[in-house]
Write an enzyme that holds these catalytic residues in place. Sequence first.
Site, short mmCIF file in Angstrom:
data_model
loop_
_atom_site.label_atom_id
_atom_site.label_comp_id
_atom_site.label_asym_id
_atom_site.label_seq_id
_atom_site.Cartn_x
_atom_site.Cartn_y
_atom_site.Cartn_z
CE LYS A 1 -4.17 -2.21 1.61
NZ LYS A 1 -5.21 -2.37 2.62
NE ARG B 1 -6.68 -9.35 0.96
CZ ARG B 1 -6.48 -8.51 -0.06
NH1 ARG B 1 -5.72 -7.43 0.12
NH2 ARG B 1 -7.04 -8.73 -1.23
#
Length: 513
Positions: free
Chosen positions: A444, A480
Amino acid sequence: MTFDEREAAALVERFLHLVDHDPARLARTPERVAAAAKELFAGSGIDPVPALREGRFPAEGSSGQPVALRGIAFRSMCEHHMLPFEGSIDLVYVPGDHLVGFGRLHALVETLSSQLTLQEVLADRIVQAIMAGLDARGALVRVTARQGCVTLRGERQVAGDAVSIAAAGELREGAARSEAMLLLGVAEPVAALPDAVGDAIRGGATVTERPTSAASGANAAATAARGAFLEPELMAVLNVTPDSFSDGGRFERDNAEARTEAVLEAAHRLIAEGATIIDVGGESTRPGAQRVPQPEECARVLPVVAALADEGIEVSVDTMYAETARAVLDAGARYVNDVSGGMADAEMLPLMAETGAPYILSHWRGHSILMNNLAEYRDAGREILDELLHMRDQAVQRGLNHEQIILDPGLGFAKDAEHNWAVLGMLEAYQSTGHPLLIGVSRKRFTGALLPEGAPVLDRDLPTAIISALCAERGVWGVRVHNAFASKVAFNVARGFHDGSVLGPVASSGGAA
């Protein structure tokens, strides 16, 4: 107990007149205070023991093995001054013939702390409820709190934390009590304990043989306090999408069969590298992404899910569509990973209540196309947690079981870098909700900000793996990631630092996921 909000509001209005308020300016204050009081004292008059008895189940082989729960956040009101005190609660109990889910223990704390009480009384009430509700062999509770009556009255001095401990049964005194404190992170020299500690504790804790020197005693105490290293679920991302931010289009082929075959090959590599769950997605949720029609999403993910499930591989599906969720669960998926927390499709929560399947509920403020405009917070860590718990409550009201919900703070969704770090900095509070916690930071944007400007997206696997290791140390249920190999190696490093165990090399497919 019935709470009369109108009567409470009238009393508040009378009090405000005593302190010479402006009636026009504070016209709505009485009703607001009354509504807040109804929430603050929601546990008044409630006996928590029947709920514990209703939720308990046979201990079977776990009888006598201690259960410890640390860092349960709470807030209560002091009955002496009607001022707040808040902090965290740690507890240990030794079951007899019955156990209860962690969610029930959190509900117990919430009920008893939502009553007028004192810190010392709160600790004792929790202990007594556990003993009575579970017929436990022993219980110990440690309450750590900052008292409003110290910080808000008189000289308004900066106060330290007050600690209260209550215990009953086998954990009331002696070696068993001392080792229960170890499980809560309060290390006492193991060398001071007798050779044979209580069977009630020895059965379930990670305790080494009593050392012969003070130095080795301190090390053993620290190891016992930490317990065994529990490796999180390693959920590997597998996007069957043309436009995901880091790997979109990777599996695009001339036909659907060829695409599915390529995805399955990648899934097998991820499993070989240490992934325990494959999270299949058919719709990009990157910032600014447009929605994908449900039939297209389902057509992309369903063949992959069915093939993986047939091989016995644990599968999660990243979807906001209830119709897709039903199809993949029927095909053998175990988890539904809904980044909207049930807000994108009104049929999702009823479906999950019907199926009882594990449901990953994320913090969410809006769809990808507009979520960057919604990243406004005053106290990000606290606000996001409060909103996430409100979403959890909505799910439970729609029929989901507390035990089937896995929480995800939704890092990167309607959050800037500072908001993401604020959440990670409050991980213990998110851990104390009574639900498994999934953390997803993989590749991210805020991890890329740690790298040189213009660094490739795949370089973000390094900070991702470091965060995975830190989350593993803090006991999260799962992480994740895109690169399973990097995070698996990071887990092994964390394990080595934690308890000194050395594992062999992690298998590598030779390429980033």
